[in-house]
Design an enzyme around this catalytic site. Structure first.
Site, PDB file in Angstrom:
ATOM      1  N   TRP A   1       0.862  -1.186   0.000  1.00  0.00           N
ATOM      2  CA  TRP A   1       0.000   0.000   0.000  1.00  0.00           C
ATOM      3  C   TRP A   1       0.900   1.238   0.000  1.00  0.00           C
ATOM      4  CZ3 TRP A   1      -2.090   2.572   4.904  1.00  0.00           C
ATOM      5  CH2 TRP A   1      -3.032   3.550   4.575  1.00  0.00           C
TER       6      TRP A   1
ATOM      7  N   ASP B   1      -0.263  -5.752   9.564  1.00  0.00           N
ATOM      8  CA  ASP B   1      -1.267  -4.724   9.304  1.00  0.00           C
ATOM      9  C   ASP B   1      -2.588  -5.421   8.981  1.00  0.00           C
ATOM     10  OD1 ASP B   1      -2.738  -2.564   8.497  1.00  0.00           O
ATOM     11  OD2 ASP B   1      -1.463  -1.996   6.811  1.00  0.00           O
TER      12      ASP B   1
ATOM     13  N   LYS C   1     -12.668   0.092   7.402  1.00  0.00           N
ATOM     14  CA  LYS C   1     -13.426  -0.612   6.356  1.00  0.00           C
ATOM     15  C   LYS C   1     -14.500  -1.512   6.949  1.00  0.00           C
ATOM     16  CE  LYS C   1     -10.166   1.193   4.099  1.00  0.00           C
ATOM     17  NZ  LYS C   1      -9.387   1.380   2.922  1.00  0.00           N
TER      18      LYS C   1
HETATM   19  C1  PLP Z   1      -3.302  -1.906   4.000  1.00  0.00           C
HETATM   20  C2  PLP Z   1      -3.895  -0.779   4.777  1.00  0.00           C
HETATM   21  N1  PLP Z   1      -3.450  -0.546   6.009  1.00  0.00           N
HETATM   22  C3  PLP Z   1      -3.955   0.446   6.764  1.00  0.00           C
HETATM   23  C4  PLP Z   1      -4.950   1.267   6.293  1.00  0.00           C
HETATM   24  C5  PLP Z   1      -5.377   2.335   7.250  1.00  0.00           C
HETATM   25  O1  PLP Z   1      -6.546   2.923   7.108  1.00  0.00           O
HETATM   26  P1  PLP Z   1      -7.107   3.998   8.137  1.00  0.00           P
HETATM   27  O2  PLP Z   1      -5.984   4.818   8.657  1.00  0.00           O
HETATM   28  O3  PLP Z   1      -8.073   4.778   7.322  1.00  0.00           O
HETATM   29  O4  PLP Z   1      -7.774   3.234   9.243  1.00  0.00           O
HETATM   30  C6  PLP Z   1      -5.448   1.063   4.984  1.00  0.00           C
HETATM   31  C7  PLP Z   1      -6.453   1.929   4.405  1.00  0.00           C
HETATM   32  O5  PLP Z   1      -6.679   2.011   3.227  1.00  0.00           O
HETATM   33  C8  PLP Z   1      -4.893  -0.001   4.221  1.00  0.00           C
HETATM   34  O6  PLP Z   1      -5.328  -0.271   2.992  1.00  0.00           O
END
Ligand code: PLP
Length: 397
Positions: free
Chosen positions: A130, A211, A246
């Site tokens: 990511w 993660d 999500k």
């Molecule tokens: C792989 C991954 N890790 C962490 C996140 C963290 O998302 P957030 O900070 O919105 O909770 C995302 C969000 O798209 C993600 O795709």
């Protein structure tokens, strides 16, 4: 002084969102932004969240600060959600949790903790990973390197290359792993591969930093946390960054946490004290609202069941879309094998077309990032055929 700052180029994903919004064509399809969408193309408030939110607001009597570590009830509920009831690391009282502003906040807290413990640490991330992992982790001052992960030819994990790479890492290297629904590839480790990695990580004394941002959207809530549960049971040190964005649909409420599972209560307490200090230095206290909602849901049998049903609905929709997409593409592009899309999990897959083909799709009002990552949930019964035909036409040139 600030006048001399250079203007930075627009973030590609924000540029893509703006271009999509400006596009007036009724056939336009957004496969770029990484949020879940329902069959109408919306990202609605999860019904259990709406009910929990009303209960939280009705009961709330103050907006006074919570604490740097966040809401203790939320932190405990998140331990049980991710690790499962009765997990041995919980029974041994060697897990500590700090609430964080989303999964992003949790990733940064984890990186800062590792930097304090061992400033020379290198974090190894998958190729690809990511995009935001890079600034989030390297912003702490840690160095980042890459390990092989995705085999574009098969659409699966290049597991043999990954293992070979991990075998050469120095002890105390940090390896960032995606628990499930790998972003951006959708290619996940199998349970057998997690078991192989466990043995390797243990033997090579690597530190897993896992993660988990899509629990429940891949194979199921327990299945998506399989690697975390296994590693925390068997290893002396694991860090886990959790996002509620999500699976609870709480994106803008910035809700998540960092778990550290260490080999003693003493070590876990020490790590938490450091995390509290890190949080104080970065933003002091996490936002309360989303965490209060999650606690309300997880602590109430009726709400919890409703939420679980909604997550199941999201998961089924994504899995069905993956199947339908493979069938449509098999019809429109018979010369090419897209079956990997149905083997993958979560919101994302790489379509596997070139950047110029991505741009040609944009001419047809279909929006995805230049690397051809698609958010499968952006597809619907009424745009799937248009999408499959457009892919066929750009592949034919
Ligand atoms: C792989 C991954 N890790 C962490 C996140 C963290 O998302 P957030 O900070 O919105 O909770 C995302 C969000 O798209 C993600 O795709």
């Amino acid at each position: 002084m600030l006048e001399r700052l250079e203007r930075l180029p627009t973030d590609p994903i924000l540029g893509l969102m703006a271009a999509f919004r400006a596009d007036q064509d009724p056939r336009k399809v957004d496969l770029g932004v990484g949020v879940y969408r329902d069959e109408h193309g919306n990202t609605p408030i999860v019904a259990a969240v709406r009910r929990a939110e009303q209960a939280v607001l009705a009961r709330q009597t103050t907006k006074s600060y919570v604490a740097a570590a966040g809401n203790p009830g939320f932190n405990q509920a998140m331990q049980r959600l991710v690790l499962g009831e009765g997990h041995p690391a919980l029974a041994d009282d060697r897990v500590r949790t700090i609430q964080a502003p989303g999964g992003c906040g949790a990733l940064r807290l984890g990186a800062e903790l590792i930097r304090i413990a061992a400033p020379q640490s290198v974090v190894h991330v998958s190729t690809p990973t990511w995009a935001n992992h890079i600034p989030l982790l390297s912003g702490s001052g840690l160095r980042l390197e890459r390990y092989p992960y995705y085999d574009a030819a098969s659409g699966d994990v290049q597991f043999a290359s990954l293992v070979e790479h991990f075998e050469r890492l120095p002890a105390r290297s940090v390896v960032l792993l995606h628990a499930s629904c790998h972003n951006p590839t959708g290619a996940d480790l199998s349970e057998a591969q997690w078991r192989t990695l466990l043995e390797l990580v243990k033997r090579r004394s690597l530190l897993p930093f896992i993660d988990i941002a899509y629990q429940g959207l891949g194979r199921g809530p327990a299945e998506d946390a399989f690697g975390i549960r296994l590693f925390c049971a068997e290893l002396p040190e694991v860090a886990v960054a959790v996002s509620c964005s999500k699976n609870f649909g709480l994106y803008r409420e910035r809700t998540g946490c960092l778990h550290v599972s260490l080999d003693s209560t003493r070590a876990a307490d020490a790590a938490l004290s450091q995390l509290v200090r890190i949080a104080r230095s970065l933003y002091s206290m996490p936002p309360d609202h989303g965490a209060a909602i999650v606690l309300e849901i997880l602590g109430d049998a009726g709400l919890r069941e409703q939420w679980q049903d909604e997550v199941t609905g999201m998961r089924k929709r994504i899995a069905e879309l993956r199947q339908s997409l493979v069938s449509s593409l098999a019809r429109t592009c018979p010369a090419r094998d897209f079956r990997f899309i149905a083997r993958q999990r979560g919101l994302f897959s790489f379509l596997g077309v070139t950047t110029s083909q991505v741009h040609a799709l944009r001419e047809r009002h279909i929006y995805m990032t230049d690397d051809s990552r698609i958010n499968v949930a952006g597809l619907r019964a009424d745009n799937l055929e248009y999408f499959a035909q457009s892919v066929a036409s750009v592949l034919q040139g």
